[in-house]
Scaffold this active site. Sequence first.
Site, PDB file in Angstrom:
ATOM      1  N   ASP A   1      -6.983  -2.856  14.493  1.00  0.00           N
ATOM      2  CA  ASP A   1      -8.146  -3.566  14.304  1.00  0.00           C
ATOM      3  C   ASP A   1      -8.431  -4.738  13.323  1.00  0.00           C
ATOM      4  O   ASP A   1      -9.439  -4.676  12.925  1.00  0.00           O
ATOM      5  CB  ASP A   1      -9.245  -2.243  13.825  1.00  0.00           C
ATOM      6  CG  ASP A   1      -8.507  -1.681  12.402  1.00  0.00           C
ATOM      7  OD1 ASP A   1      -7.518  -2.233  12.110  1.00  0.00           O
ATOM      8  OD2 ASP A   1      -8.923  -0.625  11.919  1.00  0.00           O
TER       9      ASP A   1
ATOM     10  N   HIS B   1      -6.783  -4.869  10.577  1.00  0.00           N
ATOM     11  CA  HIS B   1      -6.655  -4.851   8.896  1.00  0.00           C
ATOM     12  C   HIS B   1      -5.438  -5.246   8.331  1.00  0.00           C
ATOM     13  O   HIS B   1      -4.425  -5.594   9.071  1.00  0.00           O
ATOM     14  CB  HIS B   1      -6.915  -3.429   8.525  1.00  0.00           C
ATOM     15  CG  HIS B   1      -5.891  -2.525   8.949  1.00  0.00           C
ATOM     16  ND1 HIS B   1      -6.112  -1.478   9.999  1.00  0.00           N
ATOM     17  CD2 HIS B   1      -4.794  -2.321   8.439  1.00  0.00           C
ATOM     18  CE1 HIS B   1      -4.993  -0.571  10.005  1.00  0.00           C
ATOM     19  NE2 HIS B   1      -4.112  -1.225   8.973  1.00  0.00           N
TER      20      HIS B   1
ATOM     21  N   GLU C   1      -9.468  -1.792   5.758  1.00  0.00           N
ATOM     22  CA  GLU C   1     -10.301  -1.537   6.808  1.00  0.00           C
ATOM     23  C   GLU C   1     -11.289  -2.270   7.251  1.00  0.00           C
ATOM     24  O   GLU C   1     -12.010  -3.088   6.243  1.00  0.00           O
ATOM     25  CB  GLU C   1     -10.545   0.192   6.735  1.00  0.00           C
ATOM     26  CG  GLU C   1      -9.330   1.097   6.694  1.00  0.00           C
ATOM     27  CD  GLU C   1      -8.414   1.284   7.779  1.00  0.00           C
ATOM     28  OE1 GLU C   1      -8.326   0.189   8.744  1.00  0.00           O
ATOM     29  OE2 GLU C   1      -7.813   2.264   8.163  1.00  0.00           O
TER      30      GLU C   1
ATOM     31  N   ASP D   1       0.853  -1.303  -0.080  1.00  0.00           N
ATOM     32  CA  ASP D   1       0.118  -0.105   0.063  1.00  0.00           C
ATOM     33  C   ASP D   1       0.768   1.256  -0.124  1.00  0.00           C
ATOM     34  O   ASP D   1       2.000   1.239   0.165  1.00  0.00           O
ATOM     35  CB  ASP D   1      -1.004   0.219   1.237  1.00  0.00           C
ATOM     36  CG  ASP D   1      -0.280  -0.324   2.639  1.00  0.00           C
ATOM     37  OD1 ASP D   1       1.060  -0.449   2.365  1.00  0.00           O
ATOM     38  OD2 ASP D   1      -0.767  -0.967   3.279  1.00  0.00           O
TER      39      ASP D   1
HETATM   40  C1  GLP Z   1      -0.625   0.130   8.531  1.00  0.00           C
HETATM   41  C2  GLP Z   1      -0.153  -0.493   7.268  1.00  0.00           C
HETATM   42  C3  GLP Z   1      -0.528  -2.030   7.494  1.00  0.00           C
HETATM   43  C4  GLP Z   1       0.142  -2.371   8.905  1.00  0.00           C
HETATM   44  C5  GLP Z   1      -0.523  -1.632  10.018  1.00  0.00           C
HETATM   45  C6  GLP Z   1       0.155  -2.079  11.458  1.00  0.00           C
HETATM   46  O1  GLP Z   1      -2.047   0.582   8.590  1.00  0.00           O
HETATM   47  N1  GLP Z   1      -0.917  -0.229   6.006  1.00  0.00           N
HETATM   48  O2  GLP Z   1       0.026  -2.784   6.486  1.00  0.00           O
HETATM   49  O3  GLP Z   1       0.008  -3.986   9.077  1.00  0.00           O
HETATM   50  O4  GLP Z   1      -0.134  -0.487   9.878  1.00  0.00           O
HETATM   51  O5  GLP Z   1       1.196  -1.408  11.391  1.00  0.00           O
HETATM   52  P1  GLP Z   1       2.290  -1.687  12.827  1.00  0.00           P
HETATM   53  O6  GLP Z   1       3.205  -2.815  12.185  1.00  0.00           O
HETATM   54  O7  GLP Z   1       3.195  -0.162  12.627  1.00  0.00           O
HETATM   55  O8  GLP Z   1       1.572  -1.633  13.907  1.00  0.00           O
END
Ligand code: GLP
Length: 263
Positions: free
Chosen positions: A141, A143, A148, A72
Amino acid sequence: MRLIIEPDYLSLSRWAANYVAAKINAANPTPEKPFKLGCPTGSSPLGLYKGLIELYKKGQVSFENVITFNMDEYVGLPEDHPESYHSFMWKNFFSHINIKKENVHILNGNAEDLRKECAEYEKAIQEAGGIDLFMGGIGPDGHIAFNEPGSSLTSRTRIKDLTSDTIIANSRFFNYDLDLVPRTALTVGVGTVMDAKEVLIVCNGHNKARALQAAIEGGVSQMWTISALQMHQHAIIVCDETACDELKVSTYRYFKDIEKDNL
Ligand code: GLP
């Protein structure tokens, strides 16, 4: 689905890095038959990237014939912004390994026609022959990528509005200023991830415990998009002890027991 429970973040990251390197090596990639790796951002995969960089420096894995597709990217954030996923990937992974620039694919969140950008990304994945291994993280959450809660579990690459939860969670990268966090992103769909031959998710910390519980013990639900992995033939979540805080004792013991003799 496999659930690998490691004692802490360092060991789960090592486990994941060794797994990815072993997969690349087993495929014995060539320019004609490259290995296609899906890449996430976020803080969870940092240890995995560090582990892969170490293995590369020790000569135990090469990225010469690896093609990457990122999950993304924010919409409207300049590519050279320190918090863009382009910057993240080069800073934390690509500039430390022998990947060829032309083999790196990251969605362009500044494309004039965002829909076209998404459609072309899907096409590029298909033309490359699909993704061999999609690595990923989990949002608090539940995702996956930026899919989302409420995202279709068959979704493809598209534009997505970020939820308040995600904007708040990601504000830590923007001096905790909610106004600086982009409101939209381009993301591969749940269906895009599900099409990969294998999916490997890293999940650490108590703030992921509810998401992990939904992923493993809950039903398949668009409200926890990570739960779609229950329908994947080759999905692995590797987590640490604190991420297991919401699992039933019996679930925890079951996975500990069945995985005790594995890598
Ligand atoms: C963002 C990214 C996700 C990732 C999430 C959790 O939303 N788009 O791909 O899994 O953050 O991030 P973190 O690993 O910093 O908790």
